[in-house]
Design a protein around this motif. Structure first.
Motif, PDB file in Angstrom:
ATOM      1  N   CYS A  26       2.694   0.459   1.233  1.00  0.00           N
ATOM      2  CA  CYS A  26       1.397   0.161   1.905  1.00  0.00           C
ATOM      3  C   CYS A  26       1.274  -1.400   1.635  1.00  0.00           C
ATOM      4  O   CYS A  26       1.372  -2.078   0.590  1.00  0.00           O
ATOM      5  CB  CYS A  26       0.326   0.757   0.868  1.00  0.00           C
ATOM      6  N   CYS A  81      -2.460  -2.076  -0.469  1.00  0.00           N
ATOM      7  CA  CYS A  81      -2.372  -2.438  -1.923  1.00  0.00           C
ATOM      8  C   CYS A  81      -0.961  -2.261  -2.716  1.00  0.00           C
ATOM      9  O   CYS A  81      -0.796  -2.308  -3.986  1.00  0.00           O
ATOM     10  CB  CYS A  81      -3.059  -0.926  -2.630  1.00  0.00           C
ATOM     11  N   TYR A 116       1.377   0.148  -2.816  1.00  0.00           N
ATOM     12  CA  TYR A 116       1.734   1.395  -2.864  1.00  0.00           C
ATOM     13  C   TYR A 116       3.139   1.656  -2.269  1.00  0.00           C
ATOM     14  O   TYR A 116       3.335   1.192  -1.236  1.00  0.00           O
ATOM     15  CB  TYR A 116       0.788   2.531  -2.728  1.00  0.00           C
ATOM     16  N   CYS A 172      -2.477   5.995   3.318  1.00  0.00           N
ATOM     17  CA  CYS A 172      -1.828   5.650   1.908  1.00  0.00           C
ATOM     18  C   CYS A 172      -2.444   6.454   0.937  1.00  0.00           C
ATOM     19  O   CYS A 172      -3.685   6.603   0.596  1.00  0.00           O
ATOM     20  CB  CYS A 172      -1.982   4.117   1.356  1.00  0.00           C
ATOM     21  N   CYS A 196      -4.709   3.980  -1.505  1.00  0.00           N
ATOM     22  CA  CYS A 196      -6.119   3.191  -1.154  1.00  0.00           C
ATOM     23  C   CYS A 196      -6.423   3.901   0.263  1.00  0.00           C
ATOM     24  O   CYS A 196      -7.530   3.323   0.521  1.00  0.00           O
ATOM     25  CB  CYS A 196      -5.709   1.731  -1.143  1.00  0.00           C
TER      26      CYS A 196
HETATM   27 ZN   LIG Z   1      -2.426   1.489  -0.330  1.00  0.00          ZN
END
Ligand SMILES: [Zn+2]
Length: 124
Positions: free
Chosen positions: A76, A79, A81, A101, A104
């Motif tokens: 991601c 964020c 991730y 994601c 987020c």
């Molecule tokens: Zn994310």
């Protein structure tokens, strides 16, 4: 039939490799280490089954298949991730799949999980 055509290529590759090397000593236990992406195969059982069918009557008959299915991963941008996605999150027929994601909710292109990532032949 995804699995079958994929495994057809895999078995062909290994058999060609075997021939080049002159083959393992008779009676050795062969083990094929195979890593494929989760986007390339729908089911592990079907992949194994295709392998069993394809190696019949070849030097690979009775070999052990060490199969790993690599998960599709999401990276991601929003964020940061990074992680594997649960099976079935993305449509394997989609040429550039997107997924939400899990942290987020941002819609992100997914990576990995495609094709054959590793083929290795071992024997004892
Ligand atoms: Zn994310």
């Amino acid at each position: 039939m995804h699995e079958y055509s994929l495994m057809e290529e895999v078995v062909k590759t290994i058999l060609a490799e075997l021939q080049k090397e002159g083959g393992p000593p008779a009676g050795s236990a062969l083990e094929v280490v195979l890593k494929v992406g989760a986007m390339a195969v729908h089911s592990e059982a079907a992949t194994r089954q295709a392998y069993e069918v394809l190696v019949k009557g070849t030097p690979l008959e009775n070999s052990k298949l060490d199969l790993t299915i690599e998960p599709v991963t999401l990276n991601c941008q929003a964020c940061g991730y990074q992680g594997p996605l649960p099976e079935g999150t993305v449509d394997p027929h989609d040429p550039s799949p997107l997924a939400e994601c899990p942290r987020c909710g941002a819609v992100t292109p997914v990576q990995g999980g495609r094709g054959v990532e590793q083929i290795e032949l071992m024997w004892e």
